[in-house]
Design a protein around this motif. Structure first.
Motif, PDB file in Angstrom:
ATOM      1  N   THR A 243       0.817  -1.217   0.000  1.00 26.33           N
ATOM      2  CA  THR A 243       0.000   0.000   0.000  1.00 26.33           C
ATOM      3  C   THR A 243       0.852   1.269   0.000  1.00 26.33           C
ATOM      4  O   THR A 243       0.624   2.190  -0.778  1.00 26.33           O
ATOM      5  CB  THR A 243      -0.896  -0.023   1.260  1.00 26.33           C
ATOM      6  N   ILE A 244       1.855   1.306   0.860  1.00 24.20           N
ATOM      7  CA  ILE A 244       2.639   2.550   0.999  1.00 24.20           C
ATOM      8  C   ILE A 244       3.393   2.898  -0.281  1.00 24.20           C
ATOM      9  O   ILE A 244       3.644   4.068  -0.557  1.00 24.20           O
ATOM     10  CB  ILE A 244       3.583   2.476   2.234  1.00 24.20           C
ATOM     11  N   GLN A 245       3.702   1.885  -1.092  1.00 22.77           N
ATOM     12  CA  GLN A 245       4.406   2.185  -2.345  1.00 22.77           C
ATOM     13  C   GLN A 245       3.516   2.967  -3.322  1.00 22.77           C
ATOM     14  O   GLN A 245       3.979   3.860  -4.029  1.00 22.77           O
ATOM     15  CB  GLN A 245       4.928   0.902  -2.988  1.00 22.77           C
ATOM     16  N   TYR A 246       2.223   2.638  -3.353  1.00 21.00           N
ATOM     17  CA  TYR A 246       1.291   3.415  -4.194  1.00 21.00           C
ATOM     18  C   TYR A 246       1.301   4.883  -3.746  1.00 21.00           C
ATOM     19  O   TYR A 246       1.239   5.798  -4.557  1.00 21.00           O
ATOM     20  CB  TYR A 246      -0.144   2.899  -4.053  1.00 21.00           C
ATOM     21  N   ILE A 247       1.368   5.073  -2.421  1.00 23.75           N
ATOM     22  CA  ILE A 247       1.300   6.436  -1.878  1.00 23.75           C
ATOM     23  C   ILE A 247       2.582   7.207  -2.189  1.00 23.75           C
ATOM     24  O   ILE A 247       2.538   8.372  -2.594  1.00 23.75           O
ATOM     25  CB  ILE A 247       1.002   6.365  -0.361  1.00 23.75           C
ATOM     26  N   VAL A 248       3.726   6.517  -2.063  1.00 26.20           N
ATOM     27  CA  VAL A 248       5.001   7.159  -2.396  1.00 26.20           C
ATOM     28  C   VAL A 248       5.016   7.509  -3.889  1.00 26.20           C
ATOM     29  O   VAL A 248       5.437   8.594  -4.291  1.00 26.20           O
ATOM     30  CB  VAL A 248       6.188   6.247  -2.004  1.00 26.20           C
ATOM     31  N   GLU A 249       4.492   6.606  -4.735  1.00 28.40           N
ATOM     32  CA  GLU A 249       4.462   6.875  -6.182  1.00 28.40           C
ATOM     33  C   GLU A 249       3.597   8.101  -6.484  1.00 28.40           C
ATOM     34  O   GLU A 249       3.949   8.940  -7.306  1.00 28.40           O
ATOM     35  CB  GLU A 249       3.963   5.644  -6.955  1.00 28.40           C
ATOM     36  N   GLU A 250       2.461   8.217  -5.789  1.00 26.57           N
ATOM     37  CA  GLU A 250       1.605   9.404  -5.981  1.00 26.57           C
ATOM     38  C   GLU A 250       2.382  10.675  -5.619  1.00 26.57           C
ATOM     39  O   GLU A 250       2.320  11.686  -6.343  1.00 26.57           O
ATOM     40  CB  GLU A 250       0.347   9.294  -5.097  1.00 26.57           C
ATOM     41  N   ALA A 251       3.121  10.624  -4.512  1.00 25.22           N
ATOM     42  CA  ALA A 251       3.893  11.799  -4.073  1.00 25.22           C
ATOM     43  C   ALA A 251       4.941  12.170  -5.122  1.00 25.22           C
ATOM     44  O   ALA A 251       5.054  13.330  -5.527  1.00 25.22           O
ATOM     45  CB  ALA A 251       4.536  11.516  -2.721  1.00 25.22           C
ATOM     46  N   VAL A 252       5.676  11.157  -5.604  1.00 30.82           N
ATOM     47  CA  VAL A 252       6.743  11.411  -6.579  1.00 30.82           C
ATOM     48  C   VAL A 252       6.149  11.992  -7.873  1.00 30.82           C
ATOM     49  O   VAL A 252       6.649  12.974  -8.427  1.00 30.82           O
ATOM     50  CB  VAL A 252       7.533  10.106  -6.861  1.00 30.82           C
ATOM     51  N   GLN A 253       5.018  11.400  -8.315  1.00 28.85           N
ATOM     52  CA  GLN A 253       4.382  11.892  -9.558  1.00 28.85           C
ATOM     53  C   GLN A 253       3.787  13.295  -9.379  1.00 28.85           C
ATOM     54  O   GLN A 253       3.413  13.943 -10.340  1.00 28.85           O
ATOM     55  CB  GLN A 253       3.288  10.921 -10.005  1.00 28.85           C
ATOM     56  N   SER A 254       3.707  13.749  -8.125  1.00 29.50           N
ATOM     57  CA  SER A 254       3.165  15.090  -7.859  1.00 29.50           C
ATOM     58  C   SER A 254       4.280  16.115  -7.673  1.00 29.50           C
ATOM     59  O   SER A 254       4.020  17.265  -7.320  1.00 29.50           O
ATOM     60  CB  SER A 254       2.294  15.058  -6.592  1.00 29.50           C
ATOM     61  N   GLY A 255       5.535  15.685  -7.844  1.00 28.31           N
ATOM     62  CA  GLY A 255       6.661  16.620  -7.764  1.00 28.31           C
ATOM     63  C   GLY A 255       7.382  16.621  -6.420  1.00 28.31           C
ATOM     64  O   GLY A 255       8.229  17.482  -6.167  1.00 28.31           O
ATOM     65  N   ILE A 256       7.057  15.656  -5.552  1.00 31.32           N
ATOM     66  CA  ILE A 256       7.736  15.586  -4.244  1.00 31.32           C
ATOM     67  C   ILE A 256       9.137  14.986  -4.436  1.00 31.32           C
ATOM     68  O   ILE A 256       9.299  13.961  -5.106  1.00 31.32           O
ATOM     69  CB  ILE A 256       6.907  14.726  -3.255  1.00 31.32           C
ATOM     70  N   THR A 257      10.133  15.642  -3.816  1.00 27.71           N
ATOM     71  CA  THR A 257      11.509  15.133  -3.928  1.00 27.71           C
ATOM     72  C   THR A 257      12.037  14.639  -2.577  1.00 27.71           C
ATOM     73  O   THR A 257      13.018  13.905  -2.528  1.00 27.71           O
ATOM     74  CB  THR A 257      12.450  16.236  -4.453  1.00 27.71           C
TER      75      THR A 257
END
Ligand code: UTP
Length: 290
Positions: free
Chosen positions: A37-51
């Protein structure tokens, strides 16, 4: 305006709704098919410009740290058996983002967990994505919220309308409409009874917060369930007129809830290229045989 590049994932909760599965395993590591589950959330963050990412964990959540680290032994074994494609899949996870961890030693609530991000935020606005809330959408949910923040700087709460029968599971908004999908928040009530809810607009696991939240959290006394509630701290900021609810576009799953987890598993499987057709046929077959 400072661009939002930092995000916090609180993942230190006890996960009591999912016992016994979560006795020794973090609920954030429950897989939706083969991806935690947490990987989906990290992917959403990265695709939103989070570094830069901070994950709030606890004693029993070491598996989360290991998941975002490199596993040298596993990579050696995969190299020997010629499975190099799998290695690059695994590397993608550890290379995805600059991730740090901090432990919440006692589970004193979401507000208490978010307070651990004070040094990490370093006076900048930041995003919060709850570790058990997954959103499937065309434009990543957090990206939609960052776009709203750029137009309406302040605190942005990810919201959706839920049925009045379900509102008691969430924070409910007392608000007025500013524009399509955007509300100005006057007040909030955490987990209200159906008849006491100011609306059926519910806060669902995504926030953009400004550094003022830390002063508010310092003043927040334990509330519902004896926990330091993030909602109580955000309520203090409402007077400024700069707290907004954004009705995000996407399908949200509460993976920390048994029914929510089942919905996520079935719907993600149906969307997958490698499983969708065969799984859909299988579902039709078993349903027609009931
Ligand atoms: P939840 O209430 O959904 O999580 O908190 P929980 O307490 O783990 O779950 P149940 O109700 O016992 O099954 C929302 C989010 O806040 C985090 C959780 O990990 C989850 O992502 N949280 C909650 C913390 O990090 N620390 C806390 O003290 C409480």
């Amino acid at each position: 305006m400072k661009k939002i590049t930092k995000a916090v994932i609180p993942a230190a909760g006890l996960g009591t709704r999912f016992l016994p599965a979560t006795k020794a395993m973090p609920k954030e590591m429950l897989p939706i098919i083969d991806i935690p589950t947490i990987q989906y959330i990290v992917e959403e963050a990265v695709q939103s410009g989070i570094t830069d990412l901070l994950i709030i964990t606890s004693r029993s959540k070491k598996a989360i740290e290991d998941h975002f680290d490199i596993n040298v032994e596993l990579e050696c074994a995969l190299t020997k058996s010629g499975k190099t494609q799998v290695i690059s899949e695994l590397r993608k996870i550890s290379d995805m983002v600059n991730v740090q961890f901090i432990r919440q030693q006692e589970q004193k609530g979401l507000g208490h967990a978010v307070y651990h991000a004070k040094t990490f935020a370093a006076g900048e606005p930041f995003a919060v994505l709850l570790g058990d809330d997954v959103v499937h959408s065309e434009v990543p949910c957090l990206k939609q919220m960052i776009d709203v923040y750029e137009k309406h700087p302040g605190t942005i709460l990810g919201v959706q309308t839920v049925s009045y029968d379900n509102i008691s599971k969430y924070g409910a908004l007392d608000c007025s409409k500013v524009e399509d999908r955007v509300y100005r928040v006057k007040d909030m009530v955490e987990k209200p009874k159906k008849e006491e809810a100011p609306s059926n607009i519910a806060v669902l696991g995504r926030y953009i917060l400004e550094p003022e939240i830390f002063d508010a959290l310092e003043k927040t006394k334990p509330g519902a369930g004896g926990e330091i509630q993030l909602t109580d701290a955000i309520k203090m900021l409402c007077e400024s007129g700069k707290v907004y609810g954004y009705d995000f576009i996407g399908r949200r799953y509460d993976v920390g809830d048994k029914f929510g987890y089942l919905q996520a598993m079935v719907e993600y499987a149906l969307r997958r290229d490698d499983l969708g057709d065969v799984f859909s046929e299988y579902l039709k077959e078993i349903i027609s045989s009931l």
